[in-house]
Design a protein around this motif. Structure first.
Motif, mmCIF file in Angstrom:
data_model
loop_
_atom_site.group_PDB
_atom_site.id
_atom_site.type_symbol
_atom_site.label_atom_id
_atom_site.label_comp_id
_atom_site.label_asym_id
_atom_site.label_seq_id
_atom_site.Cartn_x
_atom_site.Cartn_y
_atom_site.Cartn_z
ATOM 1 N N ASP A 195 -7.829 7.563 -7.730
ATOM 2 C CA ASP A 195 -8.159 8.739 -6.901
ATOM 3 C C ASP A 195 -7.603 8.740 -5.502
ATOM 4 O O ASP A 195 -7.299 9.695 -5.049
ATOM 5 C CB ASP A 195 -9.562 9.162 -7.113
ATOM 6 N N GLY A 243 -4.245 10.048 -5.655
ATOM 7 C CA GLY A 243 -4.063 11.177 -6.609
ATOM 8 C C GLY A 243 -3.202 11.161 -7.715
ATOM 9 O O GLY A 243 -2.268 12.096 -8.041
ATOM 10 N N TRP A 244 -3.239 9.908 -8.547
ATOM 11 C CA TRP A 244 -2.262 9.360 -9.347
ATOM 12 C C TRP A 244 -2.544 9.914 -10.689
ATOM 13 O O TRP A 244 -3.779 9.981 -10.918
ATOM 14 C CB TRP A 244 -2.401 7.998 -9.421
ATOM 15 N N SER A 245 -1.498 10.227 -11.522
ATOM 16 C CA SER A 245 -1.799 10.927 -12.633
ATOM 17 C C SER A 245 -0.906 10.544 -13.879
ATOM 18 O O SER A 245 -0.640 11.191 -14.682
ATOM 19 C CB SER A 245 -1.556 12.459 -12.584
ATOM 20 N N GLY A 291 -9.991 10.131 -17.353
ATOM 21 C CA GLY A 291 -9.499 11.501 -17.753
ATOM 22 C C GLY A 291 -8.495 11.328 -18.765
ATOM 23 O O GLY A 291 -7.660 12.414 -18.808
ATOM 24 N N LEU A 321 -5.888 9.039 -18.732
ATOM 25 C CA LEU A 321 -4.592 8.579 -18.536
ATOM 26 C C LEU A 321 -4.461 7.530 -19.360
ATOM 27 O O LEU A 321 -5.153 6.656 -19.522
ATOM 28 C CB LEU A 321 -4.774 8.161 -16.969
#
Length: 257
Positions: free
Chosen positions: A52, A55-57, A97, A99
């Motif tokens: 986090d 802010g990696w997604s 979440g 990923l």
């Protein structure tokens, strides 16, 4: 192409986006202390904190200090035993979440990175990377192919797990000088590993690799070449990202036997 890598260690959990073309961190890594006890839920929370921070997604590769088959943890020498039997990929993926998460042994990750981008690049024959930290991790390569989950830190040395005598933590815990540790502990361990595997090259990784000049010149009588890891303590992050990278990176990395 950038992919995120996280390296879970006995004392710290660190991660960063990795440039898979250069084999280097794309941004300055973020590190948090490994919780004590290092339970699955608490460690997962730290991994989320590291990810986090950026802010990696996208895809994430994660190393673990123990045997990993698929994404299930089989051993946990330097973290909480509650990890054994846990599907770490599923646990971390859920906490992140949904990923996609790839999990592999920490030393295997570091070795893969060193073989692709560092001290082992282009080397044939038997190459052994040893990470000297809280414990001793190992990665064995034969003509560039990885033999996974070797765990040579648990070879017996003078009646103890080798990592209890020759790791970087053992040097600190026993308040040893660099000379004492190098000549009476690490050298004996390397002699034992060399007797078993006859490698052409030892690569010494882990945080202590930054101080290789303090101990590597003191080691004598080892026939194999001994060099510090070029990626130093970032090798695990890079190797984790490589494992999660898709499509495969263009530089020739290490495959798995």
């Amino acid at each position: 192409m950038n992919v995120f890598g996280v390296d879970i260690g006995g004392s710290g959990i660190k991660g960063a986006p990795v440039d898979l073309v250069r084999g280097d961190l794309a941004e300055t890594r973020h590190k948090v202390l490994t919780p004590q006890p290092a339970t699955p839920d608490d460690v997962a929370g730290c991994v989320v904190e590291v990810v986090d921070h950026f802010g990696w997604s996208g895809p994430i590769g994660v190393t673990f200090p123990g045997v990993v088959t698929g994404s299930t943890i089989r051993t946990a020498a330097n973290v909480d035993k509650g990890w054994i039997g846990v599907d770490a990929g599923r646990l971390l993926g859920d906490r992140l979440g949904g990923l996609p998460v790839t999990v592999l042994n920490d030393a295997d990750a570091a070795g893969t990175a060193e073989m692709a981008f560092g001290a082992g690049k282009g080397r044939k024959g038997t190459v052994i990377l040893l990470t000297l930290g809280t414990g001793i991790g190992s990665a064995v390569f034969v003509d560039g192919k990885l033999v996974p989950n070797t765990e040579l830190g648990h070879l017996e040395l003078k009646g103890h797990d080798a990592e209890k005598r020759a790791s970087s933590k053992a040097r600190e815990d026993d308040d040893l000088t660099w000379e004492h540790w190098a000549t009476r502990r690490l050298q004996k361990y390397l002699e034992h590993v060399e007797m078993l595997f006859s490698p052409e090259l030892f690569i010494i990784g882990g945080g202590v690799s930054r101080k290789a000049d303090k101990f590597l010149p003191l080691i004598e009588g080892i026939r194999a070449e001994i060099v510090p890891a070029q990626l130093q303590n970032n090798a695990g992050i890079v190797g984790a990202a490589m494992a999660a990278g898709s499509p495969p990176v263009s530089p020739p990395g290490a495959s798995v036997l």
